[in-house]
Design an enzyme around this catalytic site. Structure first.
Site, PDB file in Angstrom:
ATOM      1  N   TRP A 107       0.819  -1.219   0.000  1.00 20.69           N
ATOM      2  CA  TRP A 107       0.000   0.000   0.000  1.00 20.69           C
ATOM      3  C   TRP A 107       0.848   1.261   0.000  1.00 20.69           C
ATOM      4  O   TRP A 107       0.541   2.224  -0.711  1.00 20.69           O
ATOM      5  CB  TRP A 107      -1.000  -0.001   1.164  1.00 20.69           C
ATOM      6  CG  TRP A 107      -2.067  -1.022   0.945  1.00 20.69           C
ATOM      7  CD1 TRP A 107      -2.302  -2.142   1.679  1.00 20.69           C
ATOM      8  CD2 TRP A 107      -3.030  -1.041  -0.127  1.00 20.69           C
ATOM      9  NE1 TRP A 107      -3.340  -2.855   1.135  1.00 20.69           N
ATOM     10  CE2 TRP A 107      -3.805  -2.209   0.037  1.00 20.69           C
ATOM     11  CE3 TRP A 107      -3.304  -0.200  -1.202  1.00 20.69           C
ATOM     12  CZ2 TRP A 107      -4.847  -2.544  -0.836  1.00 20.69           C
ATOM     13  CZ3 TRP A 107      -4.333  -0.536  -2.082  1.00 20.69           C
ATOM     14  CH2 TRP A 107      -5.091  -1.696  -1.881  1.00 20.69           C
ATOM     15  N   ASP A 181      -1.443   6.669   6.366  1.00 17.39           N
ATOM     16  CA  ASP A 181      -2.522   5.798   5.897  1.00 17.39           C
ATOM     17  C   ASP A 181      -2.796   4.785   7.008  1.00 17.39           C
ATOM     18  O   ASP A 181      -2.069   3.814   7.166  1.00 17.39           O
ATOM     19  CB  ASP A 181      -2.081   5.080   4.609  1.00 17.39           C
ATOM     20  CG  ASP A 181      -3.110   4.051   4.129  1.00 17.39           C
ATOM     21  OD1 ASP A 181      -4.139   3.855   4.812  1.00 17.39           O
ATOM     22  OD2 ASP A 181      -2.872   3.437   3.070  1.00 17.39           O
ATOM     23  N   LYS A 205     -11.822  -2.040   7.133  1.00 16.66           N
ATOM     24  CA  LYS A 205     -11.043  -2.888   8.031  1.00 16.66           C
ATOM     25  C   LYS A 205     -11.528  -2.729   9.474  1.00 16.66           C
ATOM     26  O   LYS A 205     -11.973  -3.678  10.077  1.00 16.66           O
ATOM     27  CB  LYS A 205      -9.552  -2.563   7.938  1.00 16.66           C
ATOM     28  CG  LYS A 205      -8.836  -3.212   6.766  1.00 16.66           C
ATOM     29  CD  LYS A 205      -8.987  -2.486   5.459  1.00 16.66           C
ATOM     30  CE  LYS A 205      -8.312  -3.198   4.309  1.00 16.66           C
ATOM     31  NZ  LYS A 205      -7.607  -2.290   3.416  1.00 16.66           N
TER      32      LYS A 205
HETATM   33  C1  LIG Z   1      -7.085  -1.722   2.274  1.00 16.01           C
HETATM   34  C2  LIG Z   1      -6.059  -0.693   2.268  1.00 16.01           C
HETATM   35  C3  LIG Z   1      -6.020   0.318   1.291  1.00 16.01           C
HETATM   36  C4  LIG Z   1      -6.974   0.382   0.123  1.00 16.01           C
HETATM   37  O1  LIG Z   1      -8.250   0.722   0.483  1.00 16.01           O
HETATM   38  P1  LIG Z   1      -9.364   0.974  -0.638  1.00 16.01           P
HETATM   39  O2  LIG Z   1     -10.509   1.458   0.190  1.00 16.01           O
HETATM   40  O3  LIG Z   1      -9.617  -0.336  -1.310  1.00 16.01           O
HETATM   41  O4  LIG Z   1      -8.864   1.995  -1.563  1.00 16.01           O
HETATM   42  C5  LIG Z   1      -5.027   1.268   1.393  1.00 16.01           C
HETATM   43  N1  LIG Z   1      -4.125   1.249   2.394  1.00 16.01           N
HETATM   44  C6  LIG Z   1      -4.128   0.284   3.338  1.00 16.01           C
HETATM   45  C7  LIG Z   1      -3.101   0.308   4.425  1.00 16.01           C
HETATM   46  C8  LIG Z   1      -5.103  -0.711   3.306  1.00 16.01           C
HETATM   47  O5  LIG Z   1      -5.106  -1.660   4.250  1.00 16.01           O
END
Ligand SMILES: *Cc1c(COP(=O)(O)O)cnc(C)c1O
Length: 370
Positions: A107, A181, A205
């Protein structure tokens, strides 16, 4: 009858109590006679829900009024795209624009690739391999000469890499504004929001259904942003002024997030979640470390509490493991295709009992197939 547990990395398991409440309220939300999905986002009832969700989240993370709390569309990916677009693009007012991306997995790499479209960014590979072959995070990221010269507009990092199962155990020290993030770790550990200029987290999540993304941004940081060349709905400042309702927000996801926030407060808040996360993860790592049957290639200090990848001694056992797990009502354990093996995601909604059932099953599997 054993209860079912879902270890999927995302979209992920939600608290059963929350789903039950959503079910009860489905046909008649708060006496309106209709579902929350069918009511105007501008109605008094929905506005009250939206305000409550925001204030509950502010309470959970102790977010001050210096920060805007936004409920936006497009998941985490739209945010890691929008951030460089508003802070680094040629149209922006930041002349010697650069940013630093700490890369420790899939990511953070994707985020850095988006930023690289707009400027010559600095990419710092922080995932290293130690002498015994384990991955660790080198968080000594003291600003390089280059970054001092170009005066970084921000540093971006991913405190928990969902796919690799790696976690920063401290906040990187940098003199530039910090962007994180937190998609796969938000609300699972106590943080100091003041250490960040912008935090974003996709909901699927630890918060609720996919599609919603939470953005917590320091209002002062708006001054560094340029919005003239981006669609209005990507303008953070405007979204703040319009309480995330420039257009129709993802109302159902927002509603479910509000129920999750209420549930979290009832559970004792983020401190209680942190304690639970530590215990849950330790329980599983203890079994993995017991002998050579199961393996995990992350150095102790950087092991994720949320996402735990593990391997079996022989890949030909993978399919059997997943089949048997399913029969034991343990779902979503297949590892990401880029890492292979298995992965158990233990987010806030996973009760201790879920981790215990998984460990019992894994012990049985080891005895049976080892
Ligand atoms: C799941 C995830 C993403 C992507 O999320 P989307 O909503 O599918 O764009 C980005 N960064 C991390 C750390 C993630 O776990």
């Amino acid at each position: 009858m054993q209860q079912l547990f879902n270890f999927c990395a995302g979209p992920a398991t939600l608290p059963v109590a929350v789903l039950q409440r959503a079910q009860q309220e489905m046909l008649d939300w708060q006496g309106t006679g209709i579902s929350v999905m069918e009511i105007s986002h501008r109605s008094q009832e929905y506005q009250a829900l939206a305000n409550k969700a925001e204030s509950d989240l502010r309470q959970l993370l102790a977010i001050s009024d210096d920060y805007a709390v936004l409920f936006l569309h497009g998941g985490a990916s739209l945010q890691f795209s929008n951030i460089p677009m508003t802070l680094l693009s040629a149209a922006s007012k930041n002349d010697r624009r650069s940013a630093r991306y700490l890369v420790n997995g899939v990511w953070s790499k994707k985020a850095s690739e988006e930023a690289a479209r707009y400027a010559a960014i600095e990419v710092t590979q922080v995932r290293k391999t130690n002498a015994d072959g384990h991955y660790y995070l080198d968080d000594d990221i003291a600003d390089s000469v280059k970054s001092q010269q170009s005066s970084l507009i921000y540093t971006h990092f991913t405190p928990n890499e969902t796919i690799e199962g790696m976690r920063f155990n401290s906040v990187p020290q940098t003199s530039s504004p910090l962007i994180a993030d937190m998609s796969s770790c938000i609300l699972s550990e106590v943080i100091e929001v003041d250490q960040y200029d912008l935090i974003y987290a996709g909901a699927q999540k630890n918060i609720g259904p996919a599609g919603l993304c939470i953005v917590i941004v320091k209002r002062e940081f708006f001054e560094k942003m340029t919005f003239t060349h981006v669609p209005k709905i990507l303008n953070y400042q405007l979204q703040d002024q319009h309480k995330s309702m420039l257009n129709t927000p993802p109302t159902y996801a927002w509603y479910l997030a509000s129920l999750v926030f209420e549930w979290l407060l009832e559970q004792g808040g983020v401190a209680a979640m942190q304690q639970l996360a530590i215990e849950r993860a330790e329980h599983l790592y203890r079994l993995i470390d017991e002998d050579d049957f199961y393996g995990n290639s992350i150095a102790m200090d950087n092991r994720s509490r949320m996402n735990i990848p593990f391997s079996l001694p022989d890949e030909s056992l993978n399919e059997t493991f997943l089949k048997q797990a399913k029969q034991h009502k343990l779902l979503g354990l297949k590892g990401h295709r880029s890492v292979g093996g298995m992965r158990a995601s233990l987010y806030n909604a996973m009760p201790m009992q879920g981790a215990e059932c998984l460990v019992d099953f894994m012990r049985w599997f080891k005895q049976t197939y080892g």
